[in-house]
Design a protein around this motif. Structure first.
Motif, mmCIF file in Angstrom:
data_model
loop_
_atom_site.group_PDB
_atom_site.id
_atom_site.type_symbol
_atom_site.label_atom_id
_atom_site.label_comp_id
_atom_site.label_asym_id
_atom_site.label_seq_id
_atom_site.Cartn_x
_atom_site.Cartn_y
_atom_site.Cartn_z
ATOM 1 N N ILE A 219 0.859 -1.171 0.000
ATOM 2 C CA ILE A 219 0.000 0.000 0.000
ATOM 3 C C ILE A 219 0.904 1.232 0.000
ATOM 4 N N ARG A 220 0.561 2.231 -0.798
ATOM 5 C CA ARG A 220 1.355 3.471 -0.867
ATOM 6 C C ARG A 220 0.546 4.581 -0.205
ATOM 7 N N VAL A 221 1.220 5.310 0.691
ATOM 8 C CA VAL A 221 0.534 6.273 1.556
ATOM 9 C C VAL A 221 1.197 7.646 1.455
ATOM 10 N N ALA A 222 0.370 8.681 1.358
ATOM 11 C CA ALA A 222 0.844 10.067 1.444
ATOM 12 C C ALA A 222 0.748 10.488 2.903
ATOM 13 N N LEU A 223 1.850 10.996 3.440
ATOM 14 C CA LEU A 223 1.898 11.406 4.846
ATOM 15 C C LEU A 223 2.182 12.900 4.968
ATOM 16 N N PRO A 224 1.676 13.534 6.033
ATOM 17 C CA PRO A 224 1.925 14.967 6.241
ATOM 18 C C PRO A 224 3.299 15.211 6.873
ATOM 19 N N PHE B 66 5.146 6.820 0.871
ATOM 20 C CA PHE B 66 5.732 5.768 1.691
ATOM 21 C C PHE B 66 4.958 4.473 1.501
ATOM 22 N N ASP B 67 5.698 3.378 1.383
ATOM 23 C CA ASP B 67 5.093 2.064 1.187
ATOM 24 C C ASP B 67 4.983 1.320 2.512
ATOM 25 N N TYR B 68 3.856 0.639 2.674
ATOM 26 C CA TYR B 68 3.578 -0.167 3.862
ATOM 27 C C TYR B 68 2.958 -1.477 3.419
ATOM 28 N N LEU B 69 2.869 -2.395 4.357
ATOM 29 C CA LEU B 69 2.183 -3.659 4.111
ATOM 30 C C LEU B 69 0.744 -3.545 4.584
ATOM 31 N N LEU B 70 -0.165 -4.117 3.817
ATOM 32 C CA LEU B 70 -1.579 -4.157 4.183
ATOM 33 C C LEU B 70 -1.909 -5.585 4.605
ATOM 34 N N THR C 294 5.147 -3.511 -6.708
ATOM 35 C CA THR C 294 6.489 -3.620 -6.145
ATOM 36 C C THR C 294 6.841 -2.340 -5.396
ATOM 37 N N SER C 295 7.912 -2.408 -4.614
ATOM 38 C CA SER C 295 8.399 -1.258 -3.865
ATOM 39 C C SER C 295 9.906 -1.146 -4.053
ATOM 40 N N ASP C 296 10.422 0.072 -3.959
ATOM 41 C CA ASP C 296 11.872 0.269 -3.995
ATOM 42 C C ASP C 296 12.527 -0.224 -2.707
ATOM 43 N N ILE C 297 11.729 -0.353 -1.660
ATOM 44 C CA ILE C 297 12.201 -0.837 -0.361
ATOM 45 C C ILE C 297 11.984 -2.348 -0.308
ATOM 46 N N PRO C 298 12.958 -3.126 0.159
ATOM 47 C CA PRO C 298 12.739 -4.574 0.289
ATOM 48 C C PRO C 298 11.527 -4.865 1.187
ATOM 49 N N VAL C 299 10.717 -5.813 0.788
ATOM 50 C CA VAL C 299 9.480 -6.129 1.505
ATOM 51 C C VAL C 299 9.739 -6.455 2.974
ATOM 52 N N GLU C 300 10.846 -7.111 3.268
ATOM 53 C CA GLU C 300 11.131 -7.474 4.662
ATOM 54 C C GLU C 300 11.404 -6.254 5.547
ATOM 55 N N LYS D 279 -1.233 0.240 10.900
ATOM 56 C CA LYS D 279 -1.796 -0.047 12.225
ATOM 57 C C LYS D 279 -3.316 -0.145 12.201
ATOM 58 N N ALA D 280 -3.957 0.711 11.391
ATOM 59 C CA ALA D 280 -5.422 0.722 11.374
ATOM 60 C C ALA D 280 -5.932 1.395 10.111
ATOM 61 N N VAL D 281 -7.125 1.003 9.714
ATOM 62 C CA VAL D 281 -7.863 1.676 8.648
ATOM 63 C C VAL D 281 -8.866 2.592 9.339
ATOM 64 N N LEU D 282 -8.840 3.881 9.007
ATOM 65 C CA LEU D 282 -9.684 4.854 9.696
ATOM 66 C C LEU D 282 -10.972 5.182 8.949
#
Length: 72
Positions: free
Chosen positions: A4-9, A16-20, A51-57, A63-66
């Motif tokens: 999952i790709r996320v825009a952060l303030p 930023f990429d995260y795992l869902l 895919t992500s530029d960051i290794p998946v590991e 943490k949560a879906v709002l």
């Protein structure tokens, strides 16, 4: 787990990429709570990349879906 790709303030011109985890369901435009350094931030889902530029590991799970629906 999906990516999952996320825009952060934060003052960085990037996303930023995260795992869902499989037990979460989210749509583009919804807010999610994610770990960011020693903090927890709220961001907006912008994409589900293959895919992500960051290794998946090295990626962390959200943490949560709002929101069940996109906020815009």
């Amino acid at each position: 787990m999906k990516l999952i790709r996320v825009a952060l303030p934060v003052p960085l011109n990037r996303y930023f990429d995260y795992l869902l985890p499989d037990f979460f369901s989210v749509t583009k435009g919804a807010r999610v709570s994610v770990p960011f350094g020693s903090q927890t931030k709220v961001g907006i889902v912008i994409d589900f990349p293959e895919t992500s530029d960051i290794p998946v590991e090295k990626l962390k799970p959200i943490k949560a879906v709002l929101d069940l629906e996109p906020i815009f």
